[in-house]
Design a protein around this motif. Sequence first.
Motif, PDB file in Angstrom:
ATOM      1  N   ALA A  87       0.841  -1.192   0.000  1.00  0.00           N
ATOM      2  CA  ALA A  87       0.000   0.000   0.000  1.00  0.00           C
ATOM      3  C   ALA A  87       0.875   1.240   0.000  1.00  0.00           C
ATOM      4  O   ALA A  87       1.862   1.311   0.735  1.00  0.00           O
ATOM      5  CB  ALA A  87      -0.927   0.013   1.220  1.00  0.00           C
ATOM      6  N   ALA A  88       0.518   2.230  -0.815  1.00  0.00           N
ATOM      7  CA  ALA A  88       1.301   3.457  -0.901  1.00  0.00           C
ATOM      8  C   ALA A  88       0.379   4.650  -1.089  1.00  0.00           C
ATOM      9  O   ALA A  88      -0.653   4.566  -1.771  1.00  0.00           O
ATOM     10  CB  ALA A  88       2.304   3.386  -2.053  1.00  0.00           C
ATOM     11  N   ALA A  89       0.767   5.760  -0.453  1.00  0.00           N
ATOM     12  CA  ALA A  89       0.019   7.016  -0.583  1.00  0.00           C
ATOM     13  C   ALA A  89       0.992   8.169  -0.392  1.00  0.00           C
ATOM     14  O   ALA A  89       2.003   8.024   0.310  1.00  0.00           O
ATOM     15  CB  ALA A  89      -1.105   7.098   0.447  1.00  0.00           C
ATOM     16  N   PRO A  90       0.730   9.310  -1.001  1.00  0.00           N
ATOM     17  CA  PRO A  90       1.568  10.484  -0.743  1.00  0.00           C
ATOM     18  C   PRO A  90       1.517  10.861   0.733  1.00  0.00           C
ATOM     19  O   PRO A  90       0.517  10.607   1.412  1.00  0.00           O
ATOM     20  CB  PRO A  90       0.931  11.577  -1.616  1.00  0.00           C
ATOM     21  N   ASP A  91       2.591  11.457   1.220  1.00  0.00           N
ATOM     22  CA  ASP A  91       2.652  11.860   2.625  1.00  0.00           C
ATOM     23  C   ASP A  91       1.831  13.132   2.824  1.00  0.00           C
ATOM     24  O   ASP A  91       2.345  14.194   3.175  1.00  0.00           O
ATOM     25  CB  ASP A  91       4.106  12.076   3.038  1.00  0.00           C
ATOM     26  N   GLN A  92       0.542  13.016   2.579  1.00  0.00           N
ATOM     27  CA  GLN A  92      -0.422  14.097   2.743  1.00  0.00           C
ATOM     28  C   GLN A  92      -1.573  13.540   3.567  1.00  0.00           C
ATOM     29  O   GLN A  92      -2.069  12.453   3.270  1.00  0.00           O
ATOM     30  CB  GLN A  92      -0.908  14.607   1.385  1.00  0.00           C
TER      31      GLN A  92
END
Length: 492
Positions: A87-92
């Motif tokens: 799982a990956a997401a921008p650090d926002q």
Amino acid sequence: MMLFNSINVLSASLAVVVAETIHGVALVNRHGDRTSKHYSDYQLTNLGYRQSFDAGSFFRSTYVANGAPKKILGMSPDAYAYTQLYAAAPDQQILMKTTTAFLQGVYPPLSDINALSLGTETINNGSTYTTAANGFQYIFLRGRQATSPDTMWIKGDELCPAFTNASATFKQTPQFLTLVEKTKTFYTQFWSILQNVYDYTQKDLTFAKAYDIFDLINVASIHNKTVTSNVTSDELFQLRTLADIAEFNSNFNASQSNRNIGGRALAGAIYMQLNQTLSSKGALKFSVFTPSYNNILSLFGLTKLTSASSDFYGLPPYASTLAFELFTPTTMSSFPTNLDDLSIRAVFRNGSDGGAPLVTFPLFGGSSTSMSWKDFSAEMLKFSITSTGQWCNTCNSTATFCSPYVTSGAAVAAGTSAASTSAAAAPSEKGMSNAVAGVIGAMVTLGVFLVVGMVFFLMRRSMGRKNRGVGNGSAVPGTEKRPSLTSSVNEV
């Protein structure tokens, strides 16, 4: 706006799943409900948390849990397994919190699914312990900082001058200029609602701010009863439609590939994660990305889902999910040895409401609801960005992490296919991390000091021998030239 009320549902119901085996999926999620993006401190709301959690729960019941109608072969049904899920997401915070909530729906606390024993450990003295909160499962989420090269997979539109310039050309088109003129009166009527927005004037009420105006009013229509009574459903629908036009055309153009860079990078991430499922023979089973909506729109255009339904020209509703299923059309007990047996299909879920079905759509303008892995790969590689270096040169980016990849002379042509470029670090973290790069840099610096110190020591020793008449003033031994430690770290 994505309603899917009038489309032909090609294979929506989970109840009609035929004999087949799902070997892996790659999911693209939109965030849940939030406060308006117009304000810098915007937040995911409690409703947004719930929507994202419910979406995760739906896909748990679809792909993960025992008895799931599309159960992924060999996937742990209750206890999270690190090697099976990426799982990956921008650090926002909006996107990170959305992904966290989604993953908690996929793997909830073990006590909630009557599996607490899986999270219990017994030590030598006979004492037993469970994880916090009755089996709460800590699922590893890769948060991507803006300065990290891995961010480009899910935020490929940022730090990308080529995209920024290409996107801006939409505002010079006859379509844009005509809509600005024709909608002036329509937008003016909302001044009474927006006049308290701190940086708005009446001049701002134009199609040029279509998304921002829609976002402000849409959020207020959900959370502010006063606005609800002052905006009709038809007016909100028109605001949404105009925002759809503005955002889709700002992020996709079939004849201007630089406008599609965000979607091209996201497509590369999806392709490589599915390819990792193949290369690992099914060890990686479940990949999740949470990009910004504009890159999702770009992906819709690139994969020609817009040919399957005009609704894909619109903004996906909160907590919507596009999934790519890797499957074999027959029941299997192991990963296939012949990759020609593998197929791909795209399924979409329109929001997180309990009754929202999972709908299958044909890709790339075709009519079939599935295609071979070989054909899927060929189509995806026509436009996907599959390496950090390719992205850096396509974007003409000055991001710090791009310095090793800058080519001499002209940058890589924007239309260069991924198939003609060398593969680089996949989103599953095969490349060198920032932390490793820092350690290597420190070691190289230390090595330089040690070499200089050794040279100085040998020179002093040689001079001392000369003064004592020992030897014949032989030259200082040359230092061995070594490759930099970084030269052994290649992009893979």
